[in-house]
Design a protein around this motif. Sequence first.
Motif, short mmCIF file in Angstrom:
data_model
loop_
_atom_site.label_atom_id
_atom_site.label_comp_id
_atom_site.label_asym_id
_atom_site.label_seq_id
_atom_site.Cartn_x
_atom_site.Cartn_y
_atom_site.Cartn_z
N GLN A 311 0.81 -1.22 0.00
CA GLN A 311 0.00 0.00 0.00
C GLN A 311 0.84 1.27 0.00
O GLN A 311 0.75 2.11 0.90
CB GLN A 311 -0.95 -0.01 1.21
N PRO A 312 1.68 1.47 -1.03
CA PRO A 312 2.51 2.68 -1.09
C PRO A 312 1.69 3.92 -1.42
O PRO A 312 0.68 3.85 -2.13
CB PRO A 312 3.49 2.36 -2.23
N PHE A 313 2.12 5.06 -0.90
CA PHE A 313 1.50 6.35 -1.23
C PHE A 313 2.59 7.41 -1.34
O PHE A 313 3.40 7.57 -0.42
CB PHE A 313 0.48 6.78 -0.17
N CYS A 314 2.60 8.13 -2.47
CA CYS A 314 3.58 9.20 -2.71
C CYS A 314 2.95 10.55 -2.38
O CYS A 314 1.86 10.87 -2.88
CB CYS A 314 4.03 9.18 -4.17
N THR A 315 3.62 11.36 -1.58
CA THR A 315 3.07 12.66 -1.20
C THR A 315 3.07 13.62 -2.40
O THR A 315 3.86 13.48 -3.33
CB THR A 315 3.87 13.29 -0.05
N ALA A 316 2.16 14.59 -2.34
CA ALA A 316 1.97 15.50 -3.46
C ALA A 316 3.19 16.35 -3.74
O ALA A 316 3.41 16.77 -4.89
CB ALA A 316 0.76 16.40 -3.19
N GLY A 361 -2.25 -3.14 17.11
CA GLY A 361 -3.07 -3.75 16.05
C GLY A 361 -2.43 -3.53 14.69
O GLY A 361 -1.21 -3.39 14.57
N ASP A 362 -3.28 -3.45 13.66
CA ASP A 362 -2.81 -3.26 12.28
C ASP A 362 -3.21 -1.89 11.78
O ASP A 362 -4.37 -1.49 11.90
CB ASP A 362 -3.40 -4.32 11.35
N GLU A 363 -2.24 -1.17 11.21
CA GLU A 363 -2.51 0.09 10.51
C GLU A 363 -2.35 -0.17 9.02
O GLU A 363 -1.45 -0.90 8.61
CB GLU A 363 -1.55 1.19 10.96
N GLN A 364 -3.20 0.45 8.20
CA GLN A 364 -3.23 0.15 6.78
C GLN A 364 -3.38 1.42 5.94
O GLN A 364 -3.82 2.46 6.43
CB GLN A 364 -4.42 -0.78 6.46
N ALA A 365 -3.04 1.33 4.67
CA ALA A 365 -3.40 2.25 3.60
C ALA A 365 -3.21 3.73 3.95
O ALA A 365 -4.16 4.49 4.02
CB ALA A 365 -4.86 2.00 3.19
N PRO A 366 -1.97 4.18 4.16
CA PRO A 366 -1.74 5.60 4.49
C PRO A 366 -2.04 6.51 3.29
O PRO A 366 -1.77 6.17 2.14
CB PRO A 366 -0.26 5.64 4.86
N PHE A 367 -2.59 7.67 3.59
CA PHE A 367 -2.83 8.73 2.61
C PHE A 367 -2.51 10.05 3.28
O PHE A 367 -2.99 10.32 4.38
CB PHE A 367 -4.28 8.72 2.13
N TYR A 368 -1.66 10.88 2.63
CA TYR A 368 -1.29 12.17 3.23
C TYR A 368 -1.85 13.31 2.38
O TYR A 368 -1.58 13.39 1.18
CB TYR A 368 0.22 12.31 3.35
N HIS A 369 -2.64 14.15 3.03
CA HIS A 369 -3.28 15.30 2.38
C HIS A 369 -2.46 16.55 2.71
O HIS A 369 -2.58 17.12 3.80
CB HIS A 369 -4.72 15.45 2.91
N GLN A 394 -3.14 15.22 12.25
CA GLN A 394 -2.44 16.33 11.61
C GLN A 394 -0.99 16.35 12.05
O GLN A 394 -0.64 15.99 13.17
CB GLN A 394 -3.12 17.65 11.95
N GLY A 395 -0.12 16.77 11.11
CA GLY A 395 1.29 16.88 11.44
C GLY A 395 2.16 16.58 10.25
O GLY A 395 1.79 16.83 9.09
N ASN A 396 3.33 16.04 10.53
CA ASN A 396 4.28 15.69 9.49
C ASN A 396 4.98 14.40 9.88
O ASN A 396 4.51 13.69 10.78
CB ASN A 396 5.28 16.84 9.27
N TYR A 420 -9.02 8.58 -0.43
CA TYR A 420 -8.35 9.53 -1.33
C TYR A 420 -9.18 10.81 -1.43
O TYR A 420 -10.41 10.78 -1.52
CB TYR A 420 -8.15 8.96 -2.73
N ALA A 421 -8.49 11.96 -1.41
CA ALA A 421 -9.13 13.26 -1.60
C ALA A 421 -8.19 14.14 -2.42
O ALA A 421 -6.96 14.06 -2.28
CB ALA A 421 -9.44 13.93 -0.26
#
Length: 669
Positions: A311-316, A361-369, A394-396, A420-421
């Motif tokens: 579940q990779p996600f590339c920041t904008a 537990g399990d964390e999944q599917a990161p998305f950074y806005h 919120q944060g970094n 996704y947004a």
Amino acid sequence: MRMLTFFKIVCLVVCLSWLPCRAQQVMVTKDPLLLADQYFAAGEYYTAANLYEQVLNPPANTRNDEVFPVYSKRGKLNYRLPKKVSREAVLYKQAESYRLAHYWLQADSTYKKCTDNIDALYWMAVCERSLGQYAEASDNLRQYLESTNTHKQFMEPAEQEWATLLYIKKQIDRPDTVLARLRKLTIPDSYERGTFAVTPIQGNQYLVSRTKTDSPEIKGYNPNNSHLFQAVLNNDTLTQITQLKLPDAGPLMNQGAANITANGNSIYFTQWQKQNGRVVSNIYVIKQVNGSWSAPQLVDGINTNGYSSKQPFCTADGKYLYFTSDRPGGTGGFDIWYAALNGDGSVGEPENAGRTINTTGDEQAPFYHSNSNTLVFSTNGRQGMGGFDLFSAQGNTITWSTPENIGYPVNSSRDDIYFYALEKNALLSDALIGSDRGSGCCLETYRINKLPKYNRMSGVVLDTRTHKPIPEANVVLTTPDGKTTQTTTDINGNYVFDNVDNSFTNENVAVSKQNYRDTAALVAIKKTDNSNLLTDQHFNTEIFIEKKFILRAENVVTVYFDFDMYNLKKEAVRKLDSVYNVLLEIPTATLQISGYTDGKGSNEYNAILSDHRARACAGYFIQKGIAASRITFESFGACCPLEMELINGRDNPDGRSKNRRALINITKE
């Protein structure tokens, strides 16, 4: 809280494992129950459920020494269970199979047949919660918790499930649900194939993950695998769904959960397969080469032998790659990780997002806005509505706020995984969610539009000198585009502006009030109360306004001074004593004192002299015990002469003497 299998999280590869409509005939030659148990142990739960059904209700005219087809019509049984195995034990194992395959309705009805197993009550409640049957779930769970049966094995999970039901009720009753509109995207074959992890390529072109039946089928293996597709999203419909052509990864390999870099040159995606009953996943990358995609390559540094990364996600901004992994160094289960993303597509050393984000537990599917500096992710390690819920923080990469459940209707009593947004939008104004809340086989995609909360700005207007509230002051709010809104302060000096823009950038507040100086200031929010789910209350910094120096003839006492002097003469002291008596009689009365000179001397000198004369009068009252807060004074120099100092070009001494004065204005408020 139930644990989600990897199949459900990342596209439910075996959405309908060997469904009757396309299944091969699995032949049993001696003990069908043993074969069912073997399928159960291998995680092929739906196939196991069908085998248990035929053990319980075998086909007609089947002898023990004949082959036993998995999918056959029911008939009078000729097969007999082993002596040590009860019919209810098989029913319970079948119910477990349906539940683990996420066929909640079938699981619930089968658990209901297990009347001698107290734990079936607990699992019935779990299934009914997943089906949205909250009243039935509560009744069964209450019976389970209050039962005195000593064979109960799930008391602690049952108590957690009870907390989940209470949380669900609280979420459904939230008043801000009226702000949200949720609907499932119209997608061909989504019910049978699932469609999830929707992420943009450019414009209205998106990458999606969904299941397809691979051909040719290989005997003994599930032919339904997940693959990457391109599609066009128009309004609420996904069309032109075309498989992304990648080199053949083999009949057992699944691909999905992809994301494209900000420059559009690389696509990172998950590729996984089942090995020895365990799902193993890795992150791959494909790159644009002469207008076409390269062969997939393992991403160095992200993948770890013996562990899964997905579940990779590339920041904008193109700086970071977020992903999920159960690699060593985490807090337990799958964690959110991140790594620096280089321009050539390579990545830096992975870092764990920390214990503020990750749980046991399990964390999944990161998305950074990036627009709101918000990380959205799914977890089953926090209080939620059941299964996996979407949370935001919120944060970094270094510092995060405490994650908050995004709430109903974004979350449901099932598994809500992908989010996704668009960057330009507010987080929930137009978002896509991957969820299995529907009745389809797999994760499907939903769209949510949530109106912004109502914003109210309030503040208070105070007197500069007394710090007392100023009622009936006129307050005008002006936005950068020139739009104005007007209100009036109440008896406590408070003002309120409703339905305001919550950015408050370069907005101006102007205050006017009779007998006060007009004052303007930029909006400076000092505190926001967002505890109300429908309205955010913003508090502006206090605005202080200064009272004008106003003389009223009927309340003015005049004292005079000798030339170039500021000491009080006897006549002046007599007048000041009379004013002092008024101040004693009227505790609310205040004084405004102004000092003047004649026209001789420089402006600079006369300003100093007139100030001394005003201070002399003020000092007299203060020495007699009048509070300094009741007295204000100003100096005017040679301003505003009462008499002419030159007549026909000749000096007028009497006129000059009347201009060397101090005026004491008594305000009886």
